[in-house]
Design a protein around this motif. Structure first.
Motif, PDB file in Angstrom:
ATOM      1  N   ARG A 633     -71.962  13.464 -34.108  1.00  0.00           N
ATOM      2  CA  ARG A 633     -70.972  14.383 -34.724  1.00  0.00           C
ATOM      3  C   ARG A 633     -70.111  15.027 -33.663  1.00  0.00           C
ATOM      4  N   ASP A 634     -70.681  15.347 -32.512  1.00  0.00           N
ATOM      5  CA  ASP A 634     -69.939  15.954 -31.399  1.00  0.00           C
ATOM      6  C   ASP A 634     -68.862  15.000 -30.907  1.00  0.00           C
ATOM      7  N   ASN A 635     -69.206  13.713 -30.797  1.00  0.00           N
ATOM      8  CA  ASN A 635     -68.213  12.729 -30.349  1.00  0.00           C
ATOM      9  C   ASN A 635     -67.053  12.609 -31.343  1.00  0.00           C
ATOM     10  N   GLU A 636     -67.368  12.640 -32.648  1.00  0.00           N
ATOM     11  CA  GLU A 636     -66.319  12.560 -33.664  1.00  0.00           C
ATOM     12  C   GLU A 636     -65.348  13.744 -33.562  1.00  0.00           C
ATOM     13  N   LEU A 637     -65.854  14.959 -33.408  1.00  0.00           N
ATOM     14  CA  LEU A 637     -65.013  16.161 -33.319  1.00  0.00           C
ATOM     15  C   LEU A 637     -64.146  16.134 -32.072  1.00  0.00           C
ATOM     16  N   ARG A 638     -64.713  15.705 -30.962  1.00  0.00           N
ATOM     17  CA  ARG A 638     -63.938  15.665 -29.724  1.00  0.00           C
ATOM     18  C   ARG A 638     -62.797  14.644 -29.835  1.00  0.00           C
ATOM     19  N   GLN A 639     -63.042  13.514 -30.500  1.00  0.00           N
ATOM     20  CA  GLN A 639     -61.980  12.523 -30.708  1.00  0.00           C
ATOM     21  C   GLN A 639     -60.873  13.109 -31.605  1.00  0.00           C
ATOM     22  N   ARG A 640     -61.224  13.843 -32.639  1.00  0.00           N
ATOM     23  CA  ARG A 640     -60.253  14.490 -33.543  1.00  0.00           C
ATOM     24  C   ARG A 640     -59.404  15.505 -32.787  1.00  0.00           C
ATOM     25  N   LYS A 641     -60.043  16.290 -31.928  1.00  0.00           N
ATOM     26  CA  LYS A 641     -59.344  17.298 -31.138  1.00  0.00           C
ATOM     27  C   LYS A 641     -58.365  16.634 -30.175  1.00  0.00           C
ATOM     28  N   LYS A 642     -58.763  15.513 -29.601  1.00  0.00           N
ATOM     29  CA  LYS A 642     -57.902  14.802 -28.660  1.00  0.00           C
ATOM     30  C   LYS A 642     -56.651  14.274 -29.358  1.00  0.00           C
ATOM     31  N   GLU A 643     -56.842  13.734 -30.598  1.00  0.00           N
ATOM     32  CA  GLU A 643     -55.698  13.214 -31.344  1.00  0.00           C
ATOM     33  C   GLU A 643     -54.708  14.317 -31.680  1.00  0.00           C
ATOM     34  N   LEU A 644     -55.162  15.500 -32.090  1.00  0.00           N
ATOM     35  CA  LEU A 644     -54.290  16.639 -32.419  1.00  0.00           C
ATOM     36  C   LEU A 644     -53.490  17.081 -31.203  1.00  0.00           C
ATOM     37  N   LEU A 645     -54.150  17.141 -30.041  1.00  0.00           N
ATOM     38  CA  LEU A 645     -53.462  17.576 -28.824  1.00  0.00           C
ATOM     39  C   LEU A 645     -52.399  16.562 -28.411  1.00  0.00           C
ATOM     40  N   GLU A 646     -52.700  15.279 -28.567  1.00  0.00           N
ATOM     41  CA  GLU A 646     -51.727  14.257 -28.184  1.00  0.00           C
ATOM     42  C   GLU A 646     -50.492  14.298 -29.095  1.00  0.00           C
ATOM     43  N   ARG A 647     -50.689  14.538 -30.368  1.00  0.00           N
ATOM     44  CA  ARG A 647     -49.556  14.628 -31.302  1.00  0.00           C
ATOM     45  C   ARG A 647     -48.630  15.766 -30.923  1.00  0.00           C
ATOM     46  N   GLY A 648     -49.052  16.874 -30.441  1.00  0.00           N
ATOM     47  CA  GLY A 648     -48.217  18.032 -30.059  1.00  0.00           C
ATOM     48  C   GLY A 648     -47.492  17.810 -28.761  1.00  0.00           C
ATOM     49  N   ASN A 649     -48.049  17.024 -27.829  1.00  0.00           N
ATOM     50  CA  ASN A 649     -47.467  16.871 -26.486  1.00  0.00           C
ATOM     51  C   ASN A 649     -46.576  15.647 -26.369  1.00  0.00           C
ATOM     52  N   ARG A 650     -46.471  14.726 -27.316  1.00  0.00           N
ATOM     53  CA  ARG A 650     -45.777  13.455 -27.175  1.00  0.00           C
ATOM     54  C   ARG A 650     -44.264  13.642 -26.991  1.00  0.00           C
ATOM     55  N   ARG A 651     -43.566  14.548 -27.783  1.00  0.00           N
ATOM     56  CA  ARG A 651     -42.101  14.738 -27.695  1.00  0.00           C
ATOM     57  C   ARG A 651     -41.714  15.290 -26.338  1.00  0.00           C
ATOM     58  N   ARG A 652     -42.464  16.301 -25.875  1.00  0.00           N
ATOM     59  CA  ARG A 652     -42.145  16.885 -24.564  1.00  0.00           C
ATOM     60  C   ARG A 652     -42.282  15.835 -23.470  1.00  0.00           C
ATOM     61  N   GLN A 653     -43.289  14.976 -23.606  1.00  0.00           N
ATOM     62  CA  GLN A 653     -43.508  13.947 -22.597  1.00  0.00           C
ATOM     63  C   GLN A 653     -42.352  12.945 -22.578  1.00  0.00           C
ATOM     64  N   LEU A 654     -41.831  12.559 -23.774  1.00  0.00           N
ATOM     65  CA  LEU A 654     -40.742  11.581 -23.829  1.00  0.00           C
ATOM     66  C   LEU A 654     -39.465  12.149 -23.212  1.00  0.00           C
ATOM     67  N   GLU A 655     -39.073  13.393 -23.494  1.00  0.00           N
ATOM     68  CA  GLU A 655     -37.879  14.017 -22.925  1.00  0.00           C
ATOM     69  C   GLU A 655     -37.970  14.096 -21.421  1.00  0.00           C
ATOM     70  N   SER A 656     -39.165  14.432 -20.913  1.00  0.00           N
ATOM     71  CA  SER A 656     -39.338  14.534 -19.462  1.00  0.00           C
ATOM     72  C   SER A 656     -39.220  13.163 -18.824  1.00  0.00           C
ATOM     73  N   LYS A 657     -39.793  12.133 -19.415  1.00  0.00           N
ATOM     74  CA  LYS A 657     -39.792  10.783 -18.847  1.00  0.00           C
ATOM     75  C   LYS A 657     -38.367  10.222 -18.804  1.00  0.00           C
ATOM     76  N   ILE A 658     -37.539  10.476 -19.863  1.00  0.00           N
ATOM     77  CA  ILE A 658     -36.158   9.969 -19.888  1.00  0.00           C
ATOM     78  C   ILE A 658     -35.361  10.570 -18.745  1.00  0.00           C
ATOM     79  N   GLY A 659     -35.481  11.878 -18.459  1.00  0.00           N
ATOM     80  CA  GLY A 659     -34.783  12.520 -17.340  1.00  0.00           C
ATOM     81  C   GLY A 659     -35.167  11.902 -16.012  1.00  0.00           C
ATOM     82  N   VAL A 660     -36.438  11.638 -15.820  1.00  0.00           N
ATOM     83  CA  VAL A 660     -36.897  11.062 -14.552  1.00  0.00           C
ATOM     84  C   VAL A 660     -36.316   9.665 -14.378  1.00  0.00           C
ATOM     85  N   LYS A 661     -36.211   8.868 -15.438  1.00  0.00           N
ATOM     86  CA  LYS A 661     -35.723   7.505 -15.338  1.00  0.00           C
ATOM     87  C   LYS A 661     -34.219   7.478 -15.019  1.00  0.00           C
TER      88      LYS A 661
END
Length: 931
Positions: A633-661
């Motif tokens: 159960r602990d592994n399942e919750l940690r995977q769920r938490k990881k997915e939520l965090l990745e969904r919030g950070n994806r847009r900021r990551q794309l804008e930063s990567k385009i500027g660097v390129k």
């Protein structure tokens, strides 16, 4: 020859032979019998003085002989003093005289001086030398009736007295003298016969000794002649070797001179070759330098080409990177345009975090419980091991007791094994043998219990019911001898003593028997009922010291002290008290005891621990399953938490990567390379390097031509050197072959010269030794008589040594002979001749000698013939048992000549021979001893 201080021998009533290996003491026993029974040392044939029979280093010796006699035995003691060779005699421990001792011995018909009754080993030869007449007299004395020898003496003396009434005194004296002379003549002839063989043996021995002496004289001359011949042979060989050595040295000189000339020419060629090789090396070094320079120029041209290719590849990579960067920026822009604005994910993240926190707290609690249960399990395991080890110790003690039972009472042990396999056949409890069931509280007290309980009951089985005991005794019809008892129906295990033990402390008692050991209830009940162990006190040494007072005051019937058991009985008629005491025997069965209470307690504790361990294992299994579920159960919750965090950070990551390129793309466009300029610069550098290469090639060709000419000159010199070296090797090979022969010749010459010197010295020593053996001076030649004697003897050392050993062996067979035998023999011949002449003169005077002596003759001759028939029968039987033949008969030359009667012994030891009379010379030593 005595090697011990004291010895006692007890023979049976029929002792007639003493046998044994050398040194086992046969002669000691025989000497003691002879000397102890008033015998003279000469009877034994070992020494002439009695003091010599005492052990060396001692001043006195004692011989004691006990003789069977009715009504009381006789003990004869003889003390021998070494200093003055005297003896002191005792009969039955009382001092007496030699004459009294001789009278007592004679009364028992003991004759240690008679070889037919007492034959020591050293006098076997004397027995064989006894004449027939002497053998008859000895037999009459030893085994005949007392009157037999008297009758024989009367018959021999009869004629001396038969004419006392008819002739005058002068005639009787002449007649007696004639008989004496006749007897003397016969004895002298007998002695002469004995001496004759010794004289012949003496002369035979003398001939052997003379031959040995002549052989010993010739032997050194043969040795000298052998060595002298070897010396002449070696001398000739040495002279030949000397001549060969001289010729070899003369042949070696021209070859060595030619070798020296060849070596000088070879050295000059070698110097020239080394000079040419040095020049070639210098030119080759210059060629190598030019070649290295050319290779360097080629390498520089390759480096220019490599740098141009790298510039070209770098430009192509830059174009590819620009294209890839533009494509990646386009893809990220498309993804960013399609991605909607993210909703608020924080409530979902907080819910997951809260659940994770609760789950971790539960996991921590489970881990703590598992740790506690594991520690408890380890403690229980350690306690279980301690209990198992202790039970093992107790079982080892029990096994020892069972082994003791098996060794002493095998049937009881077999019944015990049967009982353990068939306990279900009995209704009530059955106790094993008491020696296994009784456990001492202190092993030092085991002896009291074992001395109180009989050994039969110690190995008895104890039953609570008569029916079970009868069933056990049947035991499937096994034929085993075992003991079994039945405990009383009414328990006596708790019976009280007649008085408290505290009342007996002042007498040294410390306990009753029952308190010294533990036993199952049926066993204790039987012992209290049968042996009253509850009322038998055990005391100490103090009790032993005041035992009379204890018995009188306590009225106890059985008492134990430190080392004794007392039983007190009161007579029913006289009311008197009788006490018996016995020493306590050491304990055999109860010294190894097992505490049954401790064993029972340990077994219960072991069962409890096993139950506890099972409960702990079940609880741990449940916790481990719950822990596994929470971890999933602990592994399942940690995977769920990881997915939520990745969904919030994806847009900021794309804008930063385009500027660097975009920054990377601008830098790539600025770093453009002109390939045409790079081609022109490379061609200029390559042209300059090729000009330098042409100059280096010209110089290299010049050096190569110079090196070729030098190598041709060197090769010519090497060919000349090889030819000279081959010639030199050929000459050296010839010289070496000659040198080997020369060294071998020198060594052979030295060896032969040294051998000649040694043989010369050896010849001188052997010649001197040979002259000394023959008692010759250094300048004296070997006499002709020696030369003549030597010609009849063997000519080689091997034959001489063999002949010498043979003669020495033969001479050694003739022992105990000396020149006095020959003198005595000649003297006896003269005396016999004189006595024979005298008797022939007197014979005419005794022609009328006749007398009727039939009565005495019958009384003597008939018993004698029966006696000899008995001896002959046993003698023949003994010889038959050995597959031999033997006879004993009465030898009679003239029935009226009673002094010439004798016993003749004839024997045959081999089937191929006839019966021969036993003589000192015909039979071997072993055959004489057996006869």
């Amino acid at each position: 020859f005595r090697t011990y201080d004291t010895c006692e021998v007890r023979p049976g009533p029929n002792l007639n032979m003493i046998v044994g290996a050398n040194g086992t003491g046969k002669s000691s026993i025989v000497c003691a019998i002879c000397l102890g029974l008033a015998g003279k040392p000469s009877f034994i044939g070992r020494a002439d003085k009695v003091g010599l029979f005492v052990k060396q280093g001692c001043l006195k010796g004692v011989v004691e002989v006990e003789l069977a006699k009715t009504p009381d035995n006789i003990i004869i003691t003889r003390e021998i003093q070494v200093v003055n060779n005297t003896s002191t005699w005792f009969i039955n421990r009382k001092p007496t005289t030699l004459k009294t001792v001789e009278e007592q011995i004679a009364a028992l018909n003991i004759q240690v001086d008679n070889l037919c009754q007492f034959l020591p080993q050293d006098r076997v030869g004397e027995f064989a030398k006894l004449s027939k007449i002497e053998l008859l007299e000895a037999t009459e004395k030893s085994v005949g009736p007392p009157e037999m020898y008297q009758f024989h003496c009367e018959l021999k003396n009869f004629r001396e007295k038969e004419r006392e009434l008819e002739v005058n005194k002068h005639i009787r004296e002449r007649e007696n003298l004639f008989r004496d002379k006749t007897n003397s003549l016969e004895k002298m002839r007998q002695r002469l016969e004995r001496y004759k063989q010794d004289v012949e043996r003496y002369h035979e021995r003398k001939r052997h000794l003379d031959l040995i002496e002549m052989l010993e004289r010739k032997r050194p001359w043969v040795e000298y002649e052998n060595v002298r011949q070897q010396h002449e042979e070696v001398k000739q060989s040495r002279d030949q070797a000397k001549e060969e050595l001289k010729n070899l040295k003369e042949m070696q000189f021209p070859v060595k001179k030619k070798i020296q000339e060849t070596e000088e020419y070879f050295k000059n060629l070698d110097i020239k070759i080394r000079d040419k090789a040095s020049e070639i090396k210098d030119v080759s070094q210059k060629c190598k330098q030019k070649q290295d320079a050319l290779e360097m120029k080629d390498k520089q041209i390759e480096e220019i080409h490599q740098a141009l290719r790298m510039k070209k590849d770098e430009e192509m990579d830059r174009q590819v990177k620009i294209h890839n960067t533009q494509k990646m920026i386009e893809e990220w822009k498309n993804e960013l345009s399609t991605m909607a604005v993210s909703a608020d994910l924080q409530p979902q993240t907080d819910a997951v975090n809260n659940e994770l926190k609760k789950l971790q707290e539960e996991r921590a609690n489970i881990d703590s419980d598992i740790s506690d249960l594991t520690a408890e399990k380890m403690n229980q395991k350690r306690e279980e091991k301690r209990i198992t080890d202790r039970l093992g110790q107790l079982n080892n003690i029990m096994n020892m007791k069972e082994e003791n039972l098996k060794g002493k009472f095998r049937d009881t042990h077999s019944a015990l094994m049967w009982l353990r396999n068939n306990k279900d056949k009995f209704k009530k409890k059955v106790c094993e043998p008491m020696m296994l069931e009784i456990n001492m509280k202190d092993n030092r007290h085991a002896k009291y219990v074992e001395n109180h309980i009989s050994s039969n009951d110690m190995r008895a089985f104890v039953f609570e019911s008569q029916e079970d005991m009868e069933k056990f005794l049947m035991r499937d019809h096994q034929k085993l001898r075992v003991n079994a008892v039945c405990a009383p129906a009414e328990s006596h295990a708790e019976s009280l003593p007649s008085r408290p033990i505290e009342e007996l402390h002042r007498y040294g008692f410390f306990s009753y028997l029952r308190e010294l050991f533990d036993a199952p209830h049926p066993v204790m009940s039987y012992l209290c009922s049968q042996y009253h162990v509850h009322d038998v006190p055990v005391g100490t040494e103090k009790t032993r010291n005041m035992i009379e007072r204890v018995i009188q005051e306590t009225k106890l019937r059985q008492i134990y002290t430190a080392e004794e058991k007392y039983i007190v009985k009161v007579s029913a008629y006289t009311n008197l008290t009788f006490t018996t005491n016995t020493s306590l025997r050491e304990a055999q069965f109860l010294t190894s005891s097992v505490d049954t209470d401790e064993r029972r307690q340990l077994e219960n504790e072991q069962q409890d621990i096993n139950n506890t361990l099972k409960s702990l294992d079940m609880h741990l299994t449940t916790l481990f399953e719950r822990q596994k579920h929470l971890e999933h159960r602990d592994n399942e919750l940690r995977q769920r938490k990881k997915e939520l965090l990745e969904r919030g950070n994806r847009r900021r990551q794309l804008e930063s990567k385009i500027g660097v390129k975009y920054d990377s793309l601008r830098q790539l466009e600025e770093d453009a390379i002109s390939l045409e300029d790079e081609y022109q610069q490379a061609n200029v550098k390559i042209k300059e390097i090729n000009t330098q290469k042409a100059r280096l090639v010209t110089e290299l060709m010049h050096h190569i031509k110079n090196c070729i000419s030098l190598n041709i000159l060197k090769a010519d010199l090497v060919l000349q050197s090889t030819t000279v070296a081959a010639e030199k090797n050929r000459l050296e090979s010839e010289c070496n072959e000659g040198s080997v022969q020369l060294r071998a010749a020198e060594q052979r010459f030295c060896e032969l010269d040294e051998r000649k010197r040694l043989l010369t010295e050896n010849c001188k020593e052997l010649l001197k030794k040979a002259q000394q053996v023959c008692k010759l001076s250094p300048d004296q030649r070997l006499p002709k008589e020696f030369q003549t004697a030597f010609q009849a003897l063997p000519t080689t050392l091997e034959e001489i040594d063999a002949f010498l050993n043979e003669e020495k062996t033969r001479a050694s067979c003739f022992t105990g002979l000396n020149a006095s035998v020959v003198e005595e023999y000649n003297k006896q011949i003269e005396e016999i001749q004189q006595l024979t002449e005298y008797l022939e003169e007197k014979k005419k005077e005794l022609d009328n000698y006749k007398q009727n002596i039939s009565q005495v003759k019958e009384r003597w001759l008939n018993p004698l013939k029966k006696l000899i028939e008995q001896i002959n029968g046993k003698f023949s039987n003994f010889f038959s048992s050995m597959q031999c033949v033997g006879e004993v008969d009465l030898h009679v030359e003239n029935e009226e000549e009673y002094d010439k009667y004798g016993i003749r012994i004839r024997v045959k030891f081999h089937r191929s021979t006839e019966l021969h009379e036993l003589t000192p010379y015909h039979q071997s030593g072993g055959e004489k001893s057996v006869s």
